[in-house]
Write a protein that holds these residues in place. Structure first.
Motif, PDB file in Angstrom:
ATOM      1  N   CYS A 487      36.007  42.967  27.733  1.00 12.92           N
ATOM      2  CA  CYS A 487      37.043  42.609  28.697  1.00 12.92           C
ATOM      3  C   CYS A 487      38.436  42.815  28.102  1.00 12.92           C
ATOM      4  O   CYS A 487      38.713  42.392  26.973  1.00 12.92           O
ATOM      5  N   GLU A 488      39.286  43.480  28.844  1.00 13.56           N
ATOM      6  CA  GLU A 488      40.668  43.697  28.446  1.00 13.56           C
ATOM      7  C   GLU A 488      41.571  43.034  29.480  1.00 13.56           C
ATOM      8  O   GLU A 488      41.389  43.233  30.680  1.00 13.56           O
ATOM      9  N   THR A 489      42.544  42.246  29.012  1.00 13.36           N
ATOM     10  CA  THR A 489      43.407  41.487  29.925  1.00 13.36           C
ATOM     11  C   THR A 489      44.862  41.864  29.722  1.00 13.36           C
ATOM     12  O   THR A 489      45.400  41.733  28.623  1.00 13.36           O
ATOM     13  N   ASP A 490      45.460  42.377  30.790  1.00 14.13           N
ATOM     14  CA  ASP A 490      46.888  42.674  30.742  1.00 14.13           C
ATOM     15  C   ASP A 490      47.671  41.356  30.801  1.00 14.13           C
ATOM     16  O   ASP A 490      47.225  40.373  31.398  1.00 14.13           O
ATOM     17  N   GLN A 491      48.828  41.345  30.167  1.00 12.38           N
ATOM     18  CA  GLN A 491      49.650  40.134  30.111  1.00 12.38           C
ATOM     19  C   GLN A 491      49.961  39.620  31.519  1.00 12.38           C
ATOM     20  O   GLN A 491      50.502  40.334  32.356  1.00 12.38           O
ATOM     21  N   GLY A 492      49.575  38.370  31.765  1.00 14.43           N
ATOM     22  CA  GLY A 492      49.872  37.722  33.040  1.00 14.43           C
ATOM     23  C   GLY A 492      48.936  38.078  34.182  1.00 14.43           C
ATOM     24  O   GLY A 492      49.162  37.652  35.319  1.00 14.43           O
ATOM     25  N   TYR A 493      47.881  38.854  33.903  1.00 17.41           N
ATOM     26  CA  TYR A 493      46.952  39.261  34.967  1.00 17.41           C
ATOM     27  C   TYR A 493      45.824  38.241  35.061  1.00 17.41           C
ATOM     28  O   TYR A 493      45.051  38.069  34.112  1.00 17.41           O
ATOM     29  N   HIS A 494      45.692  37.541  36.211  1.00 19.90           N
ATOM     30  CA  HIS A 494      44.704  36.483  36.383  1.00 19.90           C
ATOM     31  C   HIS A 494      43.859  36.780  37.616  1.00 19.90           C
ATOM     32  O   HIS A 494      44.287  36.518  38.747  1.00 19.90           O
ATOM     33  N   PRO A 495      42.655  37.316  37.441  1.00 23.00           N
ATOM     34  CA  PRO A 495      41.794  37.625  38.588  1.00 23.00           C
ATOM     35  C   PRO A 495      41.544  36.429  39.500  1.00 23.00           C
ATOM     36  O   PRO A 495      41.428  36.586  40.724  1.00 23.00           O
ATOM     37  N   GLU A 496      41.474  35.230  38.919  1.00 21.01           N
ATOM     38  CA  GLU A 496      41.195  34.051  39.746  1.00 21.01           C
ATOM     39  C   GLU A 496      42.318  33.758  40.733  1.00 21.01           C
ATOM     40  O   GLU A 496      42.136  32.995  41.694  1.00 21.01           O
ATOM     41  N   ILE A 498      43.749  36.161  42.495  1.00 16.38           N
ATOM     42  CA  ILE A 498      43.840  37.327  43.384  1.00 16.38           C
ATOM     43  C   ILE A 498      42.709  37.285  44.401  1.00 16.38           C
ATOM     44  O   ILE A 498      41.534  37.213  44.039  1.00 16.38           O
ATOM     45  N   ARG A 499      43.067  37.307  45.655  1.00 19.51           N
ATOM     46  CA  ARG A 499      42.083  37.295  46.732  1.00 19.51           C
ATOM     47  C   ARG A 499      41.196  38.536  46.652  1.00 19.51           C
ATOM     48  O   ARG A 499      41.674  39.681  46.554  1.00 19.51           O
ATOM     49  N   GLY A 500      39.894  38.311  46.634  1.00 16.97           N
ATOM     50  CA  GLY A 500      38.936  39.424  46.612  1.00 16.97           C
ATOM     51  C   GLY A 500      38.509  39.858  45.230  1.00 16.97           C
ATOM     52  O   GLY A 500      37.598  40.667  45.083  1.00 16.97           O
ATOM     53  N   ALA A 501      39.167  39.337  44.169  1.00 14.24           N
ATOM     54  CA  ALA A 501      38.801  39.751  42.816  1.00 14.24           C
ATOM     55  C   ALA A 501      37.520  39.065  42.351  1.00 14.24           C
ATOM     56  O   ALA A 501      36.799  39.608  41.523  1.00 14.24           O
TER      57      ALA A 501
END
Length: 505
Positions: A487-496, A498-501
């Motif tokens: 898993c790679e996470t971009d700074q500030g990216y939170h799937p939880e 985001i609708r539909g993620a």
């Protein structure tokens, strides 16, 4: 209903010979000169990648190989390989080797006028066996000259097609076929002893007796045979209605018992024990007028066969890759019950995906049952196929529950589903009124409805085990993969956030 609940160990190993893509069938050779035929075969090769292709009619007059003329009152023979070169060149351009069926009889070499099929393939013995041997010799020498000796010795050569059926060989005359096989085998071996030849290409009727007698003949007369061929189909006698024929399926166990018996007969001869057995035709129904070939039932049933036929057979050739096919005449509609994996109009049928999935499967199996097969690749990714054929008109769902031992970490589960709701172009065609000649717009829609549904889910494994379910509706076919991911996470990216993620699986 739950039909499987067990723990699978990734380092386990079970027997599985995946020969699903060794060979595929085709209509008669001359159809390969048509554009739609080429396009369907190209699509099949892009997705499935068969190794060999086998079809009828190499020596029929529409391939124009055998000719006679008179000179000074004497009949002379000449050969013309223009069309066969076009066909075999095209096969090679698509990554295919021919599994060469030697038949039917050229009209000017035939001993009678009995024919089979809409296109009238002559099914009588040669009037002159020396001229037949010369034809075989000239054809193989031409192949060697054009394609190279080392290439041609990789092509299997099969003598005739279903001689145990009187429609395919006059009177189903066993002794006459044995003579044909002997003459043909000798002619082939005189070209190069390394060229492999086999038969008897029998199907169903009196098959055990035929096979036993054939092998006795070869053994007693020292006739060369490098592999055994036969055909197998899974349906009972048909009921005809208009352009169509309807049949009930035999159980997979019944079909497999035929192959086991053939294997037993071959192995009962010390000199032939372990010899390759190639099923050079198989399908559910043996008639190109049965709508079962267009269904999800066909796909699920065939998937079960593909998981088991390698236990006894060196290959098993699905009859056929496409619907440019004319044994009973030209189909009246795109969904006519013809054999092909691809319907006319370039529409993949559900069974197309069964072969695509088995192509991706590999052969290093770690678990197997009558409902699924799971394999592991060199990078420890898991690949599986599950199926649930139901012939009766009932709606029953079953659930396979899997617990797979895996190292802790993150994984993605990929599922590709082919069932009566998500990948059923036949239903869409019927819903649009069963047009005999679909418009361009209708064909686009049919192709769109012929794609598997794809779903994914991410799992985090914390206790060295991953649990997941596969629920199958009646006649569903499901391909699945499990891949370890980083898993790679971009700074500030939170799937939880985001609708539909994140959705329920």
């Amino acid at each position: 209903m739950e039909i499987y609940n067990d723990k699978i160990h990734i380092d386990d190993s079970v027997s599985f010979n995946n020969n699903a893509t060794f060979c595929v069938g085709t209509g008669r050779m001359s159809l390969a000169l048509r554009n739609e035929y080429h396009n369907q075969l190209k699509k099949v090769q892009e997705e499935i990648c068969f190794s060999h292709i086998r079809g009828h009619g190499l020596f029929c007059d529409d391939m124009a190989i055998y000719h006679t003329y008179e000179e000074d009152g004497v009949e002379k023979i000449e050969y013309n390989f223009t069309y066969v070169d076009m066909v075999f060149d095209d096969y090679q351009s698509l990554g295919l080797k021919p599994f060469v069926e030697l038949g039917f009889m050229p009209e000017k070499l035939a001993s009678g006028n009995q024919t089979v099929f809409y296109w009238k393939g002559n099914t009588t013995p040669p009037s002159d066996y020396q001229k037949w041997a010369d034809l075989i010799t000239a054809t193989i020498q031409h192949f060697i000259s054009r394609y190279g000796r080392e290439e041609v010795i990789t092509w299997p050569f099969e003598v005739w097609n279903e001689p145990n059926l009187p429609g395919f060989w006059k009177d189903a005359d066993r002794e006459e076929y044995f003579k044909l096989y002997n003459v043909t085998s000798n002619a082939i071996k005189n070209c190069d002893l390394r060229i492999r030849v086999g038969g008897p290409a029998i199907c169903g009727v009196d098959d055990e007796n035929w096979l036993m007698c054939f092998l006795n003949y070869c053994s007693n007369n020292k006739v060369s045979i490098d592999f055994v061929t036969r055909h197998v189909y899974a349906t009972q006698a048909p009921k005809k209605d208009g352009h169509y024929e309807y049949q009930k399926l035999r159980s997979p166990e019944s079909l497999m018992s035929e192959l086991k018996n053939s294997r037993r007969i071959i192995d009962s001869f010390p000199e032939y024990a372990g010899m390759e057995m190639h099923i050079t035709e198989f399908n559910t129904s043996y008639t190109p007028l049965n709508p079962i070939h267009d269904t999800n039932l066909n796909a699920a049933y065939v998937a079960r066969l593909l998981s088991e036929m390698g236990d006894f057979c060196a290959s098993y050739s699905y009859w056929t890759f496409g619907d440019v096919f004319e044994e009973s005449g030209v189909a009246f509609t795109p969904f006519s019950g013809c054999f092909g994996l691809v319907a006319n109009g370039m529409i993949p049928k559900p069974t197309f995906w069964a072969f695509s999935f088995f192509h991706n499967l590999g052969s290093n199996a770690i678990a197997r049952s009558e409902y699924f097969i799971i394999t592991k690749d060199s990078e420890d990714n898991l690949h599986g196929i599950a199926w649930y054929p139901v012939e009766e008109n009932v709606n029953i769902n079953v659930t396979l529950h899997f617990t797979i031992e895996l190292n802790n970490g993150f994984y993605i589960l990929i599922m590709k589903r082919v069932d009566e709701l998500t990948c059923n172009p036949l239903k869409t065609w019927i819903d649009m009124g069963s047009p005999a000649y679909p418009s361009k717009e209708q064909l686009v829609l049919l192709r769109e409805c012929a794609r598997p549904q794809i779903r994914t889910k991410q799992y985090e494994v914390n206790h060295n085990a991953m649990n997941f379910d596969i629920t199958l509706s009646a006649n569903a076919l499901c391909y699945f993969e499990i891949q370890r991911i980083q898993c790679e996470t971009d700074q500030g990216y939170h799937p939880e956030c985001i609708r539909g993620a994140r959705l329920p699986f």
